[in-house]
Design a protein around this motif. Structure first.
Motif, short mmCIF file in Angstrom:
data_model
loop_
_atom_site.label_atom_id
_atom_site.label_comp_id
_atom_site.label_asym_id
_atom_site.label_seq_id
_atom_site.Cartn_x
_atom_site.Cartn_y
_atom_site.Cartn_z
N GLU A 1 0.85 -1.20 0.00
CA GLU A 1 0.00 0.00 0.00
C GLU A 1 0.88 1.24 0.00
OE1 GLU A 1 -2.18 0.33 3.69
OE2 GLU A 1 -0.41 -0.12 4.88
N THR A 2 0.24 2.38 -0.31
CA THR A 2 0.90 3.67 -0.13
C THR A 2 0.00 4.53 0.74
OG1 THR A 2 2.06 3.60 -2.25
CG2 THR A 2 1.78 5.77 -1.24
N VAL A 3 0.57 5.06 1.80
CA VAL A 3 -0.21 5.94 2.69
C VAL A 3 0.54 7.25 2.86
CG1 VAL A 3 -1.22 4.01 3.96
CG2 VAL A 3 0.92 5.02 4.76
N SER A 4 -0.22 8.29 3.21
CA SER A 4 0.44 9.55 3.54
C SER A 4 0.42 9.70 5.05
CB SER A 4 -0.26 10.73 2.87
OG SER A 4 -1.61 10.78 3.23
N ARG A 5 1.47 10.27 5.55
CA ARG A 5 1.56 10.55 6.99
C ARG A 5 2.03 11.99 7.04
NH1 ARG A 5 0.65 10.59 11.65
NH2 ARG A 5 1.61 9.46 13.35
N GLY A 6 1.09 12.91 7.37
CA GLY A 6 1.44 14.32 7.21
C GLY A 6 1.78 14.55 5.76
N LYS B 1 10.76 5.88 13.13
CA LYS B 1 12.04 6.59 13.24
C LYS B 1 12.10 7.73 12.21
CE LYS B 1 15.70 4.93 14.77
NZ LYS B 1 16.54 5.28 15.94
N ALA B 2 11.44 7.52 11.07
CA ALA B 2 11.48 8.53 10.01
C ALA B 2 10.39 9.59 10.18
CB ALA B 2 11.34 7.86 8.64
N VAL B 3 9.20 9.16 10.55
CA VAL B 3 8.09 10.12 10.60
C VAL B 3 7.39 10.15 11.96
CG1 VAL B 3 7.70 9.94 8.13
CG2 VAL B 3 6.43 8.45 9.67
N GLY B 4 7.94 9.46 12.93
CA GLY B 4 7.28 9.32 14.22
C GLY B 4 7.21 10.59 15.02
N HIS B 5 8.00 11.59 14.64
CA HIS B 5 7.95 12.84 15.38
C HIS B 5 6.73 13.67 15.01
CE1 HIS B 5 9.92 13.50 11.55
NE2 HIS B 5 9.47 14.74 11.61
N LEU B 6 5.97 13.20 14.01
CA LEU B 6 4.79 13.94 13.58
C LEU B 6 3.65 13.82 14.58
CD1 LEU B 6 4.58 12.96 9.82
CD2 LEU B 6 5.31 15.15 10.78
N GLY B 7 2.90 14.90 14.70
CA GLY B 7 1.70 14.86 15.53
C GLY B 7 0.61 14.08 14.81
N SER C 1 1.24 22.50 24.64
CA SER C 1 2.50 22.37 25.38
C SER C 1 3.32 23.65 25.33
CB SER C 1 3.32 21.20 24.81
OG SER C 1 3.71 21.50 23.48
N ASP C 2 3.00 24.55 24.41
CA ASP C 2 3.70 25.83 24.34
C ASP C 2 2.65 26.95 24.20
OD1 ASP C 2 5.34 27.96 23.98
OD2 ASP C 2 6.45 27.12 22.28
N PRO C 3 2.02 27.30 25.36
CA PRO C 3 0.86 28.22 25.31
C PRO C 3 1.20 29.64 24.84
CG PRO C 3 1.47 27.68 27.58
CD PRO C 3 2.29 26.80 26.71
N SER C 4 2.48 30.02 24.89
CA SER C 4 2.82 31.39 24.52
C SER C 4 3.12 31.53 23.01
CB SER C 4 4.04 31.87 25.32
OG SER C 4 5.15 31.07 24.97
N ARG C 5 3.10 30.41 22.32
CA ARG C 5 3.37 30.46 20.89
C ARG C 5 2.13 30.96 20.14
NH1 ARG C 5 5.49 25.18 17.58
NH2 ARG C 5 6.77 26.27 16.05
N THR C 6 2.33 31.57 18.97
CA THR C 6 1.17 32.01 18.20
C THR C 6 0.48 30.78 17.61
OG1 THR C 6 2.34 32.24 16.09
CG2 THR C 6 2.34 34.16 17.55
N ILE C 7 -0.84 30.85 17.49
CA ILE C 7 -1.59 29.72 16.94
C ILE C 7 -1.18 29.49 15.47
CG2 ILE C 7 -3.58 31.18 16.28
CD1 ILE C 7 -3.77 27.51 17.47
N GLY C 8 -0.83 30.59 14.80
CA GLY C 8 -0.40 30.45 13.41
C GLY C 8 0.82 29.57 13.25
N GLU C 9 1.82 29.80 14.10
CA GLU C 9 3.03 28.97 14.05
C GLU C 9 2.74 27.55 14.51
OE1 GLU C 9 6.88 30.50 15.79
OE2 GLU C 9 5.50 32.14 16.26
N ALA C 10 2.01 27.45 15.62
CA ALA C 10 1.76 26.14 16.23
C ALA C 10 1.01 25.20 15.28
CB ALA C 10 0.99 26.30 17.54
N LEU C 11 0.10 25.76 14.49
CA LEU C 11 -0.69 24.91 13.59
C LEU C 11 0.14 24.35 12.44
CD1 LEU C 11 -4.12 26.75 13.19
CD2 LEU C 11 -3.67 24.62 14.40
N LEU C 12 1.20 25.08 12.05
CA LEU C 12 2.02 24.59 10.94
C LEU C 12 3.14 23.67 11.41
CD1 LEU C 12 2.46 27.36 8.25
CD2 LEU C 12 0.65 25.71 8.59
N ASP C 13 3.34 23.61 12.72
CA ASP C 13 4.39 22.74 13.25
C ASP C 13 3.88 21.31 13.20
OD1 ASP C 13 6.19 21.26 14.74
OD2 ASP C 13 6.57 22.90 16.15
N GLN C 14 4.45 20.51 12.29
CA GLN C 14 3.93 19.16 12.06
C GLN C 14 4.14 18.24 13.26
OE1 GLN C 14 2.40 18.49 8.74
NE2 GLN C 14 2.48 20.73 8.82
#
Ligand SMILES: [Zn+2]
Length: 254
Positions: free
Chosen positions: A40-45, A112-118, A137-150
């Motif tokens: 199969e082929t799957v996408s992860r992030g 090991k390759a993609v496990g750091h993804l949310g 986990s980082d309440p002072s970060r902007t929501i804009g940045e936090a949402l793009l952090d995979q």
């Protein structure tokens, strides 16, 4: 985009025996998967995982310019310096151009390759509580940045960030800790992605007509569809990593 690519690769390769594998990256120049069946082929992030029998996974990533093209098997030698990988069977040929990552890993060690993804917004294992926990986990970060952090949540890019935040009335510079409805925000992002996953463009307004598809993305300098205020755009995030945020200052006050 990545989801559709995974779908196209899955349709062309799954349950078929590879008659050719042509890795045009030095590290795997001698790797040969001929004779193996693709599971199969799957996408992860934004990662693509093509699983092959024998605990083998071909891990690819489109990065900025990459793409996969699937066509009926041609059989002849493709000469194009942009090609990084060809996987073919008797019916189809999948050609990966300018892929940002090409590597062969053990399926059992994909983490090991993609496990750091949310949690993946389009994944079968979507877990809103875990995504909220990671975002918070980082309440002072902007929501804009936090949402793009995979590492927080996988699958969002600037388009869906802009549209989701507009529809929730949230300013991209708002602090994560000040947002009380993160589950609803994520749920909306998931529904927008899901509604668009199988189509080439993006429609978030419900109006599938040229120029009317989105609320704010691509509309900076033009009037907000709801209130008429001029839509703004500005880079958001630390130097080098900044990405374009687009928002209505009136509908999404800080
Ligand atoms: Zn507005």
């Amino acid at each position: 985009m990545v989801w559709r690519t995974a779908r196209a690769l899955d349709d062309a390769l799954t349950s078929r025996v590879l008659t050719r594998s042509d890795f045009r990256v030095p590290r795997y120049a001698t790797t040969d998967l001929t004779g193996r069946t693709v599971i199969e082929t799957v996408s992860r992030g934004k990662h693509l995982l093509t699983r092959v029998d024998g605990d083998i996974t071909v891990h690819t990533h489109l990065k900025m310019e990459g793409n996969w093209r699937v066509s009926p098997a041609a059989g002849y030698q493709l000469r194009d310096h942009r090609i990084r990988l060809i996987l073919a069977n008797e019916q189809f040929e999948a050609v990966g151009y300018l892929l940002g990552i090409v590597e062969v890993i053990r399926t059992s060690r994909e983490d090991k390759a993609v496990g750091h993804l949310g949690p993946d917004l389009l994944g079968p294992d979507w877990a809103v509580d875990e995504a909220v926990r990671r975002l918070s986990s980082d309440p002072s970060r902007t929501i804009g940045e936090a949402l793009l952090d995979q590492r927080n949540v996988a699958g969002l890019g600037t388009i869906y960030r802009a549209e989701t935040l507009f529809l929730r009335g949230v300013n991209p510079w708002a602090k994560v800790g000040d947002i009380s409805d993160l589950p609803e925000l994520l749920d909306l992002a998931r529904r927008l992605l899901d509604a668009n996953k199988a189509r080439p463009g993006t429609v978030t307004t419900g109006v599938n007509a040229r120029g009317a598809e989105m609320w704010v993305y691509g509309r900076a300098g033009r009037p907000c569809r709801r209130c008429g205020t001029v839509i703004r755009k500005e880079n958001l995030g630390p130097a080098i990593e900044e990405r374009l945020a687009v928002w209505c200052p009136n509908c999404q006050p800080l």
